[in-house]
Design an enzyme around this catalytic site. Structure first.
Site, mmCIF file in Angstrom:
data_model
loop_
_atom_site.group_PDB
_atom_site.id
_atom_site.type_symbol
_atom_site.label_atom_id
_atom_site.label_comp_id
_atom_site.label_asym_id
_atom_site.label_seq_id
_atom_site.Cartn_x
_atom_site.Cartn_y
_atom_site.Cartn_z
ATOM 1 N N TRP A 102 0.395 -1.554 0.411
ATOM 2 C CA TRP A 102 0.074 -0.381 0.042
ATOM 3 C C TRP A 102 1.234 0.711 -0.059
ATOM 4 C CZ3 TRP A 102 -4.053 -1.617 -2.030
ATOM 5 C CH2 TRP A 102 -4.693 -2.322 -2.108
ATOM 6 N N ASP A 170 -1.323 6.876 6.630
ATOM 7 C CA ASP A 170 -2.701 6.268 6.465
ATOM 8 C C ASP A 170 -2.861 4.624 7.098
ATOM 9 O OD1 ASP A 170 -3.744 3.512 5.300
ATOM 10 O OD2 ASP A 170 -2.414 3.400 3.466
ATOM 11 N N LYS A 194 -11.162 -2.085 6.644
ATOM 12 C CA LYS A 194 -10.605 -2.736 8.100
ATOM 13 C C LYS A 194 -11.551 -2.813 9.484
ATOM 14 C CE LYS A 194 -7.986 -3.687 4.182
ATOM 15 N NZ LYS A 194 -7.377 -2.997 3.450
HETATM 16 C C1 LIG Z 1 -6.525 -1.706 2.335
HETATM 17 C C2 LIG Z 1 -5.162 -1.113 2.240
HETATM 18 C C3 LIG Z 1 -5.391 -0.609 1.121
HETATM 19 C C4 LIG Z 1 -6.205 -0.214 0.673
HETATM 20 O O1 LIG Z 1 -7.657 0.682 0.766
HETATM 21 P P1 LIG Z 1 -8.911 1.482 -0.846
HETATM 22 O O2 LIG Z 1 -10.346 1.146 0.390
HETATM 23 O O3 LIG Z 1 -9.144 -0.462 -1.036
HETATM 24 O O4 LIG Z 1 -8.071 1.206 -1.796
HETATM 25 C C5 LIG Z 1 -4.878 1.134 2.049
HETATM 26 N N1 LIG Z 1 -3.679 0.737 3.066
HETATM 27 C C6 LIG Z 1 -3.745 0.239 3.662
HETATM 28 C C7 LIG Z 1 -3.031 0.437 4.660
HETATM 29 C C8 LIG Z 1 -4.598 -0.808 3.793
HETATM 30 O O5 LIG Z 1 -4.953 -2.206 4.414
#
Ligand SMILES: *Cc1c(COP(=O)(O)O)cnc(C)c1O
Length: 356
Positions: A102, A170, A194
């Site tokens: 990511w 993030d 998540k």
């Molecule tokens: C799952 C994830 C993403 C991607 O998320 P989307 O909402 O599918 O774009 C980005 N960063 C991390 C740390 C993730 O776990």
């Protein structure tokens, strides 16, 4: 019987949230209408958005001067929006850590708009640890990091001090799982799926004063200022994911908030990692000091009968522990809504497997 759901994302949500959400799909607020067939500008839905925002502020103790937004496009669109809103139009430059798939995707997007300095990377070790001891240059527009690397099972246990450089993170896979100090960050984002709710909503917490300083002509949807002004209603918001997130945050508040869930998450992580270290059939993949409390990755030792193990955990009602293809083996994701008992069940299967 409900499965022990270790899915990495979209992932387990509290059972009571699913129940209440399914009810609202049929008849919301006794309107004899569904939540997903009323106007997002109706007072009933505006109340949902307001409560969702208020719960984020309360649970994370968001200080004044920050805006809380519910957007769309997932964390992946935030890779783009962060760069659009914070990278200077002329001579833009940002520092990133490369700690997983990511993070690498975030870097790819930022490179479209300016120069990216990768100040710390664990790519050469298949992202099995969190880089440390790097310096963040003071002449960059912002610094970006990923708090929890969902695929590789590593987590930042502390965050670097940036000395005035904007701090962007993030937090898609560990938001609301542990205490954070929002004032240490200038922008936090997280896809809902998540740890917060159904896929389709994205949480952004942004310090207002950092915006509008790049000299860049930003498309309206990509501009945080647009969404702040319209209180996340610039266009039709993802009403069901926002509602599901609101219910999940209500649930979190009801069980005692971050302080309580952080302890439960630590207990779950201790349980699984103790077993991984003790069990002669498995080995953990992440450096011990960087192990994620959300995603525990482990490999079978050479010669272990994985077909048998797979049969055993499935028979025990465990679901979703196959590792991501870039690591292989197994990954137990233990987000907020996963009960300690589910981890106990998995540990018992691992123990029974070792004894065969
Ligand atoms: C799952 C994830 C993403 C991607 O998320 P989307 O909402 O599918 O774009 C980005 N960063 C991390 C740390 C993730 O776990």
């Amino acid at each position: 019987m409900k499965k022990h759901n270790f899915s990495a994302g979209p992932c387990i949500l509290p059972q009571e949230v699913l129940q209440e959400a399914s009810q609202a799909i049929l008849n919301f607020d006794d309107l004899d209408l569904s939540l997903i067939e009323i106007s997002h500008r109706s007072k009933n839905f505006v109340a949902v958005m307001d409560e969702a925002v208020a719960l984020v502020k309360e649970l994370l103790e968001v200080p004044s001067g920050y805006s809380v937004l519910f957007l769309q496009g997932g964390a992946s669109l935030q890779f783009v929006m962060v760069a659009f809103n914070l990278m200077k139009n002329e001579g833009g430059k940002a520092a990133y850590t490369n700690t997983g798939t990511w993070a690498a995707n975030a870097i790819t997007e930022a490179k479209r708009l300016g120069e990216v300095l990768v100040v710390g990377s664990s790519e050469e070790d298949n992202y099995n640890h969190i880089p440390k001891g790097y310096t963040i240059p003071s002449n960059v527009d912002y610094f970006h990091c990923t708090s929890n690397n969902t695929i590789f099972g590593t987590q930042m246990k502390e965050f670097p001090k940036t000395d005035g450089t904007l701090m962007v993170c993030d937090m898609s896979s560990d938001i609301f799982s542990r205490k954070i100090n929002v004032s240490d960050f200038d922008l936090i984002y997280a896809g809902a799926q998540k740890n917060m709710g159904p896929a389709g909503a994205t949480l952004v917490i942004v310090k207002d004063e950092i915006l509008g300083k790049t000299g860049r002509n930003i498309p309206a949807y990509l501009n945080y200022a647009t969404h702040i002004k319209k209180e996340s209603m610039f266009n039709t918001p993802p009403v069901f994911p926002v509602y599901g997130s609101m219910l999940t945050l209500r649930w979190l508040k009801g069980i005692g908030g971050i302080e309580v869930i952080e302890k439960v998450n630590q207990a779950k992580a201790d349980l699984i990692y103790n077993e991984i270290d003790r069990n002669s059939k498995f080995v953990g993949t992440a450096a011990k000091e960087d192990r994620s409390n959300m995603n525990a990755c482990f490999l079978p030792v050479d010669g272990a009968d994985t077909a048998k193990f797979d049969e055993m955990w499935k028979a025990a009602g465990v679901s979703g522990i196959n590792g991501h293809r870039s690591v292989g083996g197994y990954r137990a994701s233990m987000y907020n809504a996963l009960p300690l008992e589910s981890v106990q069940v998995l540990v018992e299967v691992m123990q029974a497997f070792e004894k065969l």
